[in-house]
Structure formats: C-alpha cells, structure tokens
Design a protein around this motif. Sequence first.
Motif, PDB file in Angstrom:
ATOM      1  N   VAL A  81       0.857  -1.190   0.000  1.00  0.00           N
ATOM      2  CA  VAL A  81       0.000   0.000   0.000  1.00  0.00           C
ATOM      3  C   VAL A  81       0.889   1.235   0.000  1.00  0.00           C
ATOM      4  O   VAL A  81       1.841   1.307   0.778  1.00  0.00           O
ATOM      5  CB  VAL A  81      -0.883   0.043   1.264  1.00  0.00           C
ATOM      6  CG1 VAL A  81      -1.894   1.171   1.160  1.00  0.00           C
ATOM      7  CG2 VAL A  81      -1.575  -1.275   1.469  1.00  0.00           C
ATOM      8  N   SER A  83       0.903   5.473   0.133  1.00  0.00           N
ATOM      9  CA  SER A  83       0.199   6.756   0.264  1.00  0.00           C
ATOM     10  C   SER A  83       1.087   7.848  -0.310  1.00  0.00           C
ATOM     11  O   SER A  83       0.846   8.357  -1.399  1.00  0.00           O
ATOM     12  CB  SER A  83      -0.162   7.036   1.719  1.00  0.00           C
ATOM     13  OG  SER A  83      -1.168   6.136   2.138  1.00  0.00           O
ATOM     14  N   SER A  92       6.765   0.402   0.372  1.00  0.00           N
ATOM     15  CA  SER A  92       5.445   0.613  -0.227  1.00  0.00           C
ATOM     16  C   SER A  92       5.452   0.365  -1.733  1.00  0.00           C
ATOM     17  O   SER A  92       4.405   0.413  -2.365  1.00  0.00           O
ATOM     18  CB  SER A  92       4.947   2.033   0.071  1.00  0.00           C
ATOM     19  OG  SER A  92       5.897   2.983  -0.368  1.00  0.00           O
ATOM     20  N   GLY A 152       3.231  11.336   2.953  1.00  0.00           N
ATOM     21  CA  GLY A 152       1.833  10.906   2.848  1.00  0.00           C
ATOM     22  C   GLY A 152       1.199  10.691   4.214  1.00  0.00           C
ATOM     23  O   GLY A 152       1.851  10.252   5.164  1.00  0.00           O
ATOM     24  N   HIS A 156       2.570   8.053   7.437  1.00  0.00           N
ATOM     25  CA  HIS A 156       2.984   8.930   8.540  1.00  0.00           C
ATOM     26  C   HIS A 156       2.122   8.716   9.790  1.00  0.00           C
ATOM     27  O   HIS A 156       2.649   8.475  10.875  1.00  0.00           O
ATOM     28  CB  HIS A 156       2.873  10.377   8.053  1.00  0.00           C
ATOM     29  CG  HIS A 156       3.509  11.398   8.948  1.00  0.00           C
ATOM     30  ND1 HIS A 156       4.871  11.508   9.122  1.00  0.00           N
ATOM     31  CD2 HIS A 156       2.958  12.387   9.707  1.00  0.00           C
ATOM     32  CE1 HIS A 156       5.130  12.516   9.950  1.00  0.00           C
ATOM     33  NE2 HIS A 156       3.980  13.068  10.325  1.00  0.00           N
ATOM     34  N   PHE A 162       5.978  12.964  13.910  1.00  0.00           N
ATOM     35  CA  PHE A 162       6.263  14.098  14.800  1.00  0.00           C
ATOM     36  C   PHE A 162       6.801  15.281  14.011  1.00  0.00           C
ATOM     37  O   PHE A 162       7.356  15.129  12.926  1.00  0.00           O
ATOM     38  CB  PHE A 162       7.257  13.706  15.910  1.00  0.00           C
ATOM     39  CG  PHE A 162       8.683  13.608  15.431  1.00  0.00           C
ATOM     40  CD1 PHE A 162       9.181  12.431  14.925  1.00  0.00           C
ATOM     41  CD2 PHE A 162       9.518  14.719  15.488  1.00  0.00           C
ATOM     42  CE1 PHE A 162      10.494  12.338  14.473  1.00  0.00           C
ATOM     43  CE2 PHE A 162      10.846  14.639  15.036  1.00  0.00           C
ATOM     44  CZ  PHE A 162      11.322  13.440  14.532  1.00  0.00           C
ATOM     45  N   ILE A 213      -5.623   1.365   5.293  1.00  0.00           N
ATOM     46  CA  ILE A 213      -6.317   2.425   6.029  1.00  0.00           C
ATOM     47  C   ILE A 213      -6.628   3.530   5.027  1.00  0.00           C
ATOM     48  O   ILE A 213      -5.721   4.057   4.369  1.00  0.00           O
ATOM     49  CB  ILE A 213      -5.464   2.955   7.185  1.00  0.00           C
ATOM     50  CG1 ILE A 213      -5.116   1.792   8.116  1.00  0.00           C
ATOM     51  CG2 ILE A 213      -6.217   4.046   7.947  1.00  0.00           C
ATOM     52  CD1 ILE A 213      -3.827   1.970   8.840  1.00  0.00           C
ATOM     53  N   TYR A 443      12.903   4.446  15.574  1.00  0.00           N
ATOM     54  CA  TYR A 443      11.602   5.029  15.225  1.00  0.00           C
ATOM     55  C   TYR A 443      11.083   4.364  13.957  1.00  0.00           C
ATOM     56  O   TYR A 443      11.733   4.402  12.920  1.00  0.00           O
ATOM     57  CB  TYR A 443      11.785   6.538  15.021  1.00  0.00           C
ATOM     58  CG  TYR A 443      10.570   7.281  14.506  1.00  0.00           C
ATOM     59  CD1 TYR A 443       9.271   6.906  14.842  1.00  0.00           C
ATOM     60  CD2 TYR A 443      10.727   8.395  13.691  1.00  0.00           C
ATOM     61  CE1 TYR A 443       8.178   7.605  14.368  1.00  0.00           C
ATOM     62  CE2 TYR A 443       9.637   9.109  13.222  1.00  0.00           C
ATOM     63  CZ  TYR A 443       8.367   8.708  13.560  1.00  0.00           C
ATOM     64  OH  TYR A 443       7.279   9.401  13.089  1.00  0.00           O
TER      65      TYR A 443
END
Length: 502
Positions: A81, A83, A92, A152, A156, A162, A213, A443
């Motif tokens: 997917v 974005s 992605s 995207g 994110h 952040f 999503i 992260y």
Amino acid sequence: DIDSSFLQCFSLALKNSTSTSKVIHTQNSSSYTPLLQFSQRNHRFLNSSVPKPNLIVTPNELFQIQTTIICSKKQGLQIRVRSGGHDYEGLSYVSNVPFLIIDLTNLRSITIDIKEENAWIQSGATLGELYYAIANKSNVHGFPAGSCPTVGIGGHFSGGGFGTIFRKYGLASDNVIDAQIVDVNGKILNRKMMGENLFWAIRGGGGSSFGVITAWKVKLVNVPSVVTVFNIPKSLEQNATTLFMKWQIIANKLPNELFLHSVMGLDAKSSSDGGKTVAVSFTGLYLGKQKNLVPLMENNFAELNLQHDNCTEMCWIQSVLYFAGYSINGSLKVLLQRNKTSTSFKAKSDYVTKPIPMSGLEGLWNMLLEEKNPTLIMSPYGGRMSEISESETPFPHRNGIIYGIQYLVDWDSNEETPKHMDWIRKLYAYMTPYVSMCPRLAYMNYRDLDIGVNRENTSYEEAKSWGMKYFKSNFERLAQVKNEIDPSNFFRHEQSIPPLSA
Ligand code: FDA
C-alpha cells in the motif's frame, strides 16, 4: 498468467462498472512507469534491478480496494500500500515476491470542520495538503505532524508522525480519533466496528500489517496567531561543542511551547584553507511572541545568546513553510506540490537517554568529516511526549527520552551506494555506547531494515529482534492484534508484525 487472472477477477467482481484500465495499470500501460516513479522518494530503489510490481491499482472508490484485496488473495499476489511513497526502505513499492501496489493518490480528500475542531483526511493526501487545507479555514488552528510537506498521511499517521509542535501536542497518531480501514476480508471498518485493539494498533504500529487504512479523523489543535522562529548556526570554531553539551541538558525540559532542535552537518570553513568543518544549527519554533521567547532563552540557554535580531515572527502556516525550506512570504500553494526532486539516501535512528559526553562528540565530529553530505537531526522530546504512557499507543518513546537522532546521508549516483551505506553503518556502530540499549530503540517511521527483517514464516519470537526496537513491549500486543485481524498473515513484508496466536 497471474496478471490476467487478476484482471479477470477484478472486472468480473465489478461487473464492468468501472473502466478497469483507468484503475489498473499493467506493465504494458504507458501510465505504469510514471505512476511507479511519481512518489518514489528514495532513488536508491530506482535501479532497474529492483523488483517491480505486476500491477499498480489507483482506486477512486473504496469498493475497488475491497475487490483488489479479494482478487489478490485469490491469485496469490502480495499487496503493497502506498500513500506518499516516503518509506525509507521503499517497502510501499518494492517486494521480492509477485505483488501489486495499491496507490492511494486519488483518495485524498480533506474535510475540515473548524467549529468542531476536527478533520477527516483520506490517506492519499499529503501533510502539505492537510496544512494548506487547515490554513485556508483558520489561522489559529494547526496539526502536529511532520515537517516535510510531501510525506503521505497513510504511512505517517500509522507510524507516529512528529514535527515542530509535538512537544506541545504529541504525535500525529496521538491526535487521531477515528479511522477507516479495509481489512483482509474486504470489509470496511470504522473505529466502532474495528474495536479498540485494532484502533490502538494502527496509531503507531504501522498500517501495512493490518489492512488498507483509507481515512483518518483527527483533532485539530490551537496555535497562537503569532509564532516565532529562529536559526543559529555554530561551527566547532564557534563553540558548537559546548553549546551542544548544554542543549542536551535543557532541550527536553524547555516549556512545551518551545521546540529547539539541533541539526549537525558540514560547512565550508570560514578560514581560507578551503576545508570543511562540523556545524550545528540550533533551530527553534516558539508558540508565542519573541518578546516572551528572548527572556525565556536567556533563562534557559543564555550561552546561545538569542537576540531579537535572530527572531522572526509569523503565523503558524508560515512556520510550516519555513521548516519545509520555503520562503515564508511565498504562496502557500507550494505545499500542494506532491513530487519534489530527490536523491538516493539511507537513514537510521536512535534515542538518547543520557547526554553524550564530550569525548563521544569528538569522535562523532571526526566521523562526520569522513562523509560528503552527512546530516544528523536531533529532536528534543519531553513536554507532552513525557505525559503520554508508553502503552497508550504502539509508539513507546515517551518519558525518559531526551532526544531522538536521525542519521541521514544522501548521494546522487547509485554507483556510490555501497560506500555511503558502509559509512552510515559504521557511524551507527560508533554511537552504540551513547544511545539507548537493551533494546537499542528506533523510530518505525524511519524504517531501517538493518535492524532486522522477517524471513518466510518468521515467528513472533524471531521478529522480536527488530520489533522490540520500534515498539518495546507493545510489540506483543501488536502481534496479538495481528492474529485477531489477519491470522493468515496476508498483509506481510520485511518488517510486518507476525501473528501471535493465543
Ligand atoms: P509510504 O506510502 O511509502 O508508506 C510507508 C509505509 O506505510 C509502507 O509500509 C506502506 O505500505 C504503509 N502505508 C502507507 N499508506 C498506508 C495505508 N493507507 N494503509 C496501510 N498502510 C499504509 N517522519 C516524521 O515523523 N517527521 C518528519 O518530519 C518526517 N519527515 C520526512 C521527510 C522526508 C523527506 C521523508 C522521506 C520522510 C520523512 N518522515 C518524517 C518519515 C515518514 O513519516 C515516513 O516515511 C512515513 O511512513 C511516510 O509515509 P508515506 O505515506 O509517505 O509513505
């Protein structure tokens, strides 16, 4: 073959209600390559040797996503997917098994409700489009998410997110209040229907393990009509080391309204020997006026000597332009540009829980001088981030973190890739004694496949090698949610959450 079977399944399911050719792009379509490359942010994956998707699907409607999932399952095609396409490791749009991309670029509507102070945002929108839409309606509302406008929403928000006001308001994912997902059975679920476990998981656990999503509902936050920005660069010759030592002590303890990050890189030496020196830029955003900021800095970080001359007052959306590297007086329309020229890069992340000693910094400066274009971004935590518990969402980096580090190196030609990859890995090894350990934290939105990857049928226990670094003990709950929502592990990739059966 697999592609024509997929196409047949897709058109049959939709009873030809959509023109398939507008939504599905095969390797023979003229739209295929431009679409594939459009939001491919890291040029490291532009090489012809990198595996390409069998198909790209660009849905305009949710039923096309539902159908894509059902037909992919039937045909044994994996789904990636996309974005905004900013995944650091290209997950992605790259896969080693036959796959298709669902690219959400056409699903990017944004509905802002200023009276209720919330917004519904489709995943294919970018941060820039969101900030632009908010600014069009209000100059005293904002949203706490990242600084780069082309990032995207889908990747994110599902990985945290952040930016410059996160010490005041937390992460993008901390401000999500509802969402819409298409699950592995092709069902469309909102928060109420998906339940609190899945709703928890997609706010920081990464979306790609759980489904597609499609939209997010968020709380907007209040920003003052005047904010203040400053940037003070200092080279080693100008005392950068001592200033950075002090910064490490105060940055996470400053009032929540003040974000002061430090960015390390190289600068041409001011002396005439033509060499380079390490420079540290101390760049700040204060949610308020400079008349309050200057004494605040005098009290907390007098050594930096912030003066009124260093400060620029502006409205919040101009600070968005500023941190994105645009002129603050230019048109806001630059925030709508989706593709920006880019390079090949590799990034890694760390978290610091006790200040790095002077001796550690000296070695770090030497390492930076070995590379052509290194950047280290040190983002101070504290404030609101310390108030939210580690298990509130999958993102665990909360109280006790002084700052996060992003190591970044970029280059133009992919022939140089191995050299720069070696350098950043050497730097990461060098930093080991100075950063979090057991586990060494990372992260998730700064995806790094060096910290561990899944193999075929990787177990939960094996995946802990990388999962604990991104999520600490939240990894177990993520694996339980995965087992509830996608027990056959259909949505999977190199760092997807494996299902943990009861
Ligand atoms: P992309 O489309 O590549 O997706 C990333 C991952 O999420 C992939 O695994 C993908 O499959 C999955 N995914 C995407 N959309 C999904 C959906 N709708 N449903 C399910 N899964 C989905 N971060 C930060 O916190 N603060 C910052 O300031 C910045 N700045 C920044 C600048 C630049 C230039 C880059 C390249 C990156 C950042 N980032 C960042 C990191 C960024 O937050 C991270 O790369 C995001 O995952 C990117 O989201 P995209 O949708 O653009 O990526």
